[in-house]
Design an enzyme around this catalytic site. Sequence first.
Site, PDB file in Angstrom:
ATOM      1  N   GLU A 256       0.884  -1.175   0.000  1.00 29.33           N
ATOM      2  CA  GLU A 256       0.000   0.000   0.000  1.00 29.33           C
ATOM      3  C   GLU A 256       0.912   1.212   0.000  1.00 29.33           C
ATOM      4  O   GLU A 256       1.471   1.569   1.040  1.00 29.33           O
ATOM      5  CB  GLU A 256      -0.888  -0.009   1.260  1.00 29.33           C
ATOM      6  CG  GLU A 256      -1.824  -1.198   1.359  1.00 29.33           C
ATOM      7  CD  GLU A 256      -2.988  -1.113   0.389  1.00 29.33           C
ATOM      8  OE1 GLU A 256      -3.303  -0.001  -0.083  1.00 29.33           O
ATOM      9  OE2 GLU A 256      -3.562  -2.174   0.077  1.00 29.33           O
TER      10      GLU A 256
ATOM     11  N   CYS B 191      -2.026   9.155   2.179  1.00 27.33           N
ATOM     12  CA  CYS B 191      -1.714   8.627   0.853  1.00 27.33           C
ATOM     13  C   CYS B 191      -2.762   9.064  -0.163  1.00 27.33           C
ATOM     14  O   CYS B 191      -2.483   9.151  -1.353  1.00 27.33           O
ATOM     15  CB  CYS B 191      -1.658   7.107   0.923  1.00 27.33           C
ATOM     16  SG  CYS B 191      -3.114   6.393   1.714  1.00 27.33           S
TER      17      CYS B 191
HETATM   18  P1  NAP Z   1       8.083   5.003   5.020  1.00 30.34           P
HETATM   19  O1  NAP Z   1       9.222   5.878   5.333  1.00 30.34           O
HETATM   20  O2  NAP Z   1       8.101   4.234   3.750  1.00 30.34           O
HETATM   21  O3  NAP Z   1       7.947   3.990   6.260  1.00 30.34           O
HETATM   22  C1  NAP Z   1       6.891   3.080   6.347  1.00 30.34           C
HETATM   23  C2  NAP Z   1       7.337   1.889   7.162  1.00 30.34           C
HETATM   24  O4  NAP Z   1       8.311   1.168   6.419  1.00 30.34           O
HETATM   25  C3  NAP Z   1       8.018   2.273   8.475  1.00 30.34           C
HETATM   26  O5  NAP Z   1       7.741   1.308   9.451  1.00 30.34           O
HETATM   27  C4  NAP Z   1       9.488   2.235   8.090  1.00 30.34           C
HETATM   28  O6  NAP Z   1      10.349   2.060   9.165  1.00 30.34           O
HETATM   29  C5  NAP Z   1       9.501   1.037   7.180  1.00 30.34           C
HETATM   30  N1  NAP Z   1      10.609   0.991   6.252  1.00 30.34           N
HETATM   31  C6  NAP Z   1      11.274   2.024   5.699  1.00 30.34           C
HETATM   32  N2  NAP Z   1      12.232   1.554   4.866  1.00 30.34           N
HETATM   33  C7  NAP Z   1      12.142   0.208   4.897  1.00 30.34           C
HETATM   34  C8  NAP Z   1      12.863  -0.837   4.275  1.00 30.34           C
HETATM   35  N3  NAP Z   1      13.887  -0.595   3.457  1.00 30.34           N
HETATM   36  N4  NAP Z   1      12.507  -2.115   4.546  1.00 30.34           N
HETATM   37  C9  NAP Z   1      11.483  -2.387   5.375  1.00 30.34           C
HETATM   38  N5  NAP Z   1      10.785  -1.430   6.022  1.00 30.34           N
HETATM   39  C10 NAP Z   1      11.106  -0.148   5.775  1.00 30.34           C
HETATM   40  O7  NAP Z   1       6.707   5.816   5.043  1.00 30.34           O
HETATM   41  P2  NAP Z   1       6.187   6.853   6.109  1.00 30.34           P
HETATM   42  O8  NAP Z   1       6.933   8.139   5.919  1.00 30.34           O
HETATM   43  O9  NAP Z   1       6.115   6.269   7.462  1.00 30.34           O
HETATM   44  O10 NAP Z   1       4.679   7.023   5.607  1.00 30.34           O
HETATM   45  C11 NAP Z   1       4.340   7.797   4.520  1.00 30.34           C
HETATM   46  C12 NAP Z   1       4.182   6.997   3.239  1.00 30.34           C
HETATM   47  O11 NAP Z   1       3.242   5.941   3.427  1.00 30.34           O
HETATM   48  C13 NAP Z   1       3.603   7.860   2.127  1.00 30.34           C
HETATM   49  O12 NAP Z   1       4.263   7.590   0.922  1.00 30.34           O
HETATM   50  C14 NAP Z   1       2.145   7.431   2.069  1.00 30.34           C
HETATM   51  O13 NAP Z   1       1.536   7.668   0.844  1.00 30.34           O
HETATM   52  C15 NAP Z   1       2.269   5.972   2.377  1.00 30.34           C
HETATM   53  N6  NAP Z   1       0.981   5.451   2.852  1.00 30.34           N
HETATM   54  C16 NAP Z   1       0.233   4.650   2.026  1.00 30.34           C
HETATM   55  C17 NAP Z   1      -1.027   4.205   2.441  1.00 30.34           C
HETATM   56  C18 NAP Z   1      -1.888   3.328   1.572  1.00 30.34           C
HETATM   57  O14 NAP Z   1      -2.836   2.734   2.088  1.00 30.34           O
HETATM   58  N7  NAP Z   1      -1.633   3.217   0.277  1.00 30.34           N
HETATM   59  C19 NAP Z   1      -1.514   4.576   3.691  1.00 30.34           C
HETATM   60  C20 NAP Z   1      -0.721   5.405   4.496  1.00 30.34           C
HETATM   61  C21 NAP Z   1       0.524   5.830   4.075  1.00 30.34           C
HETATM   62  P3  NAP Z   1      10.973   3.345   9.921  1.00 30.34           P
HETATM   63  O15 NAP Z   1       9.827   4.139  10.433  1.00 30.34           O
HETATM   64  O16 NAP Z   1      11.778   2.713  10.989  1.00 30.34           O
HETATM   65  O17 NAP Z   1      11.799   4.076   8.883  1.00 30.34           O
END
Ligand code: NAP
Length: 490
Positions: free
Chosen positions: A263, A297
Amino acid sequence: MTQVDVRWSAAVDSENGSFGILIDGGERPGHGEPFEIVDPFRGETVAEIAGADAQDLEDVMHAARAGAAEVAALPRWRRAEILRAAAGGLEERGDELAVDITRATGKALKETRREVVRSSATMQASAAAALEGADRWLPADGGFGGDGLIAYEIRVPVGIVGAITPFNAPLNLSAHKVGPAIAAGNAVVLKPSSRVPIPALKLGEILIASGLPPAAIAVLPGGPAIGEALVGHPAVGFVSFTGGRAGGDAVRRAAGDKRIALELGGNAAAIVHGDADIESAAQWLTWGAFGNAGQSCNSAQRILVQASIWDAFLSAYLPRVRALRAGDPLDPASDLGTLVTKAEAERVERLVQGAIAAGGSLLVGGERNGALYQPTVLSGVPPREPLACEEAFGPVVLVDTYETLDDAIARANDTEFGLTSAVFTRTMAVAAHASARIRAGVVNVNRSPNYRLDHLPYGGVKASGVGREGPRFAAEEMTERRLVLVDALA
Ligand code: NAP
């Protein structure tokens, strides 16, 4: 119904704001790098987290294997009972959870209260999914060789679901993974966002207090490395990731042959057609662009307005945006809080300045104070500017005009993302034409792109991901399909 024991606490020492990992029903400090949770509005440290390392992950997996067998053995009615009790537990601790999220992320209390209510509803929908299942009878005699046979397909739990969640809706998005995983008969290991892991720890504690076998849920705060190790772990049967594109790409690589749901982000367009109810569209799109300070998102990032109603729409829209109150996230009167960090607010500020330098006009906002960024509206931003074509993830929206509906649809589709979208119109034919042609996982008619019903299928196409959430649909994905052929006369 099982009583929820709210005294049990996953916190290692919550009195002193010190938290660890949740494993096999108990809490302990992780052996990984410790990190702090900082309130982005006040700049204060809210909690310290002793996160997980690779050995903690091995310990968790050992426990989760046993937990998976226990959940799989629970009848559906019992899984549903546990999930319903957890829904009640979330409601009981609603105020505490809302403040936890607000302090860690700067998300306005108004919104975090709503998030807790939605999280409880997500657990209720998961309980319904547990009862429903997706097993089905199939007509064996519909094809050659099937005469006299009985055929049915059952859904078998995958065993252990590895789940990773982002910061922006840290409780509800965790509920969207944990609830369906349990509904489908699995154990779940959850790695929450490092910015806000406490709500996930408390969700785990509420589930165990609601009767879930303690080994069936583990919560592992920690950074991307622990996330990648979880995804790649051989004991994980299904990976469910919500986050940004870079994390999603890393998860794809680490998952190898495993089945995954991603997602990811969006860049939603809302089309306001000439026959729309302008006041209603303006009202929906105010929340649609600035809810959660644009950190959703499915936030409306581009509003395309038919030229014939451009002036009328701006007269309805801009005063509403100016009236929004951006301020202390803990003040119940604030409509918007801060961005999750000051660095994120600075990133948004740079995007806006770049768009203005490229020819865009600032209509409202454009000011930053620490992590707080004022609701901002721009027009005339060139389509290849990062603010127009990438995910802004901040309180900024672009407005522009169009002449024909097909022109608006083409522009709505001119993005690598395809998560949600919206069309405002009073004409069914316009709604049907647009919703057949906009390439997105969701098209909302007369509602903003961020309007989501938690029990219905939700997810994206193109760079916005694969798979669908919504407990019934996610639970299906968290199973293996097995066809059973029976020769009952043998
Ligand atoms: P993020 O930086 O991608 O982090 C999301 C999760 O992934 C966190 O737990 C993060 O850990 C972990 N993570 C980061 N890099 C990783 C890797 N290489 N391997 C495994 N896990 C990893 O996103 P965010 O800033 O928290 O959230 C914003 C993003 O989420 C936006 O792009 C938004 O659009 C998207 N989102 C999508 C939806 C949907 O339903 N489509 C809903 C909500 C949000 P850490 O926190 O420890 O870095």
